[in-house]
Design an enzyme around this catalytic site. Structure first.
Site, PDB file in Angstrom:
ATOM      1  N   ASN A   7       0.876  -1.178   0.000  1.00 60.98           N
ATOM      2  CA  ASN A   7       0.000   0.000   0.000  1.00 60.98           C
ATOM      3  C   ASN A   7       0.913   1.227   0.000  1.00 60.98           C
ATOM      4  OD1 ASN A   7      -1.903   1.957   0.399  1.00 60.98           O
ATOM      5  ND2 ASN A   7      -2.690   1.146   2.331  1.00 60.98           N
ATOM      6  N   ARG A  90      -2.710  -2.035  -3.261  1.00 56.51           N
ATOM      7  CA  ARG A  90      -3.946  -1.307  -2.997  1.00 56.51           C
ATOM      8  C   ARG A  90      -3.938  -0.047  -3.854  1.00 56.51           C
ATOM      9  NH1 ARG A  90      -6.140   1.079   2.742  1.00 56.51           N
ATOM     10  NH2 ARG A  90      -8.138   1.719   1.927  1.00 56.51           N
ATOM     11  N   HIS A 179     -13.180   2.204   0.721  1.00 56.94           N
ATOM     12  CA  HIS A 179     -13.109   1.073   1.669  1.00 56.94           C
ATOM     13  C   HIS A 179     -13.724  -0.188   1.072  1.00 56.94           C
ATOM     14  CE1 HIS A 179     -13.411   4.306   5.043  1.00 56.94           C
ATOM     15  NE2 HIS A 179     -12.135   3.955   4.902  1.00 56.94           N
ATOM     16  N   ARG A 240     -12.563  14.568   8.800  1.00 51.78           N
ATOM     17  CA  ARG A 240     -13.415  14.982   7.676  1.00 51.78           C
ATOM     18  C   ARG A 240     -14.817  15.311   8.177  1.00 51.78           C
ATOM     19  NH1 ARG A 240     -11.755   9.801   4.822  1.00 51.78           N
ATOM     20  NH2 ARG A 240      -9.788  10.314   3.815  1.00 51.78           N
ATOM     21  N   GLU A 392      -8.175  -6.183   5.068  1.00 50.42           N
ATOM     22  CA  GLU A 392      -8.035  -5.793   3.658  1.00 50.42           C
ATOM     23  C   GLU A 392      -6.851  -6.501   3.007  1.00 50.42           C
ATOM     24  OE1 GLU A 392      -9.057  -1.290   3.324  1.00 50.42           O
ATOM     25  OE2 GLU A 392      -8.693  -1.735   5.421  1.00 50.42           O
TER      26      GLU A 392
END
Ligand code: ADP
Length: 412
Positions: A7, A90, A179, A240, A392
């Site tokens: 990643n 990823r 996600h 956020r 993941e």
């Protein structure tokens, strides 16, 4: 086969080596501050841990260092890079071009480049990671796994925004969701765990971490998700703001405030407002103290009113999404909590489910104390509520293995 999962961020490269025979993690690590002063690698293999501080000018150097430590006589787990059968990367944004993971070739790389405007911070870094691994592991297959792919089954009524249609047709402005690898893993795993088929099941996944998103999954396919064109839409998150009236952007651009609350005195750009909405808002912006849910809980329990408000906003937001997704799917059979907050914060889970008895969801306080895979709903709850830790990396490794051995992913 051993699969390396990578990643890559703009200044970081996270990796995990997995032996797919038993799906066992062999080693993992993180290269930080690539191209910045103070760069270092942190690596662990079982109980063995090490840190190497050295100059790491670019992603290729980071990939080289990763391979070196993986083959290290003391901290390594392989003798030669030939043992790595393939690398799974990823990739944040696959736009509408990718509905599943793919083996990286020139066309795939071009399609990832075409998605740069949709994922301007992540996609260029993800591609840098791919190209670095191609260079240092010549001939090893590289696979791209997209955070958006699982959500590509959403119907137009769920993914379209109500702006003139030409913006979707010409500029691909629409909901993509993120996600996806986590939502896909968790939606599969919960059915496996419960010993049921996903067919005929209505599932709501609550992925609650620093970034948070919910998805509505029916018959194993995503029907809707809370993040949008970018990860800014949806729930209140660590930093956020989540969804708000788009006119807020214009209002704040015209009336900006300094961190101390005094007026800036001139207008600021839309980009600057969006940076504030991405990095200084959410739990951090409301509490004024922290983006971390543990700190927020701690402050709220000591009576901090702004932390309590941030907590209330998050819980209220999750409840609203659960209600709306249950309505959209015509019911809900399973609600799943995952990621940092979802897996660890029993109080939040209890407060989210509290009051949802009207739709058949009831928590069992004792069962809810878990941090592991478990059913946490009461025996008489019509809706099964579960905790399923996300993974993941395993999903990326499985897709990579499938693509290099059979040419297609086993379950998309
Ligand atoms: P990311 O989106 O960066 O992957 P994570 O899934 O790691 O984020 O989630 C981070 C959030 O999870 C933080 O708000 C943190 O407070 C919360 N969290 C992580 N571990 C725990 C824990 N053991 N107990 C309570 N909350 C936790």
């Amino acid at each position: 086969m051993k699969i390396l999962v990578v990643n890559a961020g703009s200044s970081s490269l996270k990796y995990q080596l997995i032996d797919m025979d038993g799906e066992k993690e062999l080693a993992k690590g993180l290269v930080e501050r690539i191209g910045i002063e103070g760069s270092k690698l942190k690596h662990s293999a079982g109980d063995k841990k090490t840190e190497i501080a050295q100059e790491i000018p670019d992603h290729e150097a980071a990939a080289q260092l990763m391979l070196k430590i993986l083959q290290d006589p003391e901290f390594g787990v392989i003798k030669s890079t030939d043992e790595i059968g393939a690398v799974g990367h990823r990739v944040l944004h696959g736009g509408s071009a990718f509905t599943a993971s793919v083996i990286v070739n020139d066309a795939a790389k071009q399609a990832i480049r075409d998605c740069f405007p949709l994922g301007p911070l992540h996609n260029p870094a993800n591609l840098m990671g791919i190209e670095a691994c191609e260079k240092v592991m010549k001939g090893t297959p590289q696979v791209a796994v997209f955070d958006t792919a699982f959500h590509q089954t959403m119907p137009p009524k769920a993914y379209m925004y109500g702006v003139p249609k030409m913006y979707e047709e010409k500029l691909h402005v629409r909901r993509y969701g993120f996600h996806g690898t986590s939502h896909r893993y968790v939606s599969r795993r919960v059915c496996e765990f419960l010993g049921i088929s996903p067919i005929g099941k209505k599932i709501i996944i609550c992925h609650l971490g620093n970034g948070s998103s919910l998805s509505a999954v029916m018959d194993g396919k995503c029907q809707d998700t809370s993040m949008g064109l970018t990860p800014l839409e949806g729930l209140l998150m660590g930093t956020r703001c989540g969804s708000c009236d788009p006119a807020v952007v214009q209002f704040i651009a015209n009336n900006p405030l300094n961190d101390d609350g005094t007026p800036v005195g001139h207008s600021i750009s839309v980009d600057e407002v969006l940076t504030m909405m991405n990095k200084k808002s959410g739990l951090l912006g409301i509490s004024g103290k922290s983006s971390d849910c543990r700190d927020i809980d701690d402050l709220a329990s000591k009576g901090d009113p702004n932390a309590k408000l941030a907590q209330d906003m998050l819980i209220y937001g999750i409840k609203k999404y659960i209600g709306s997704y249950a309505a959209a799917m015509g019911g809900v059979d399973i609600i799943v909590f995952t990621a940092g907050i979802g897996e660890n914060n029993a109080d939040l889970r209890a407060q989210v489910i509290d009051g949802l008895e009207f739709m058949g969801a009831k928590i069992d306080t004792e069962k809810n104390k878990t941090r592991k895979e478990a059913v946490i709903s009461a025996d008489d709850s019509k809706v099964t509520v579960c905790v399923i830790p996300t993974n993941e990396e395993i999903m990326i490794a499985r897709d990579t293995l499938d693509l290099v051995t059979t040419g297609k992913v086993r379950d998309n």
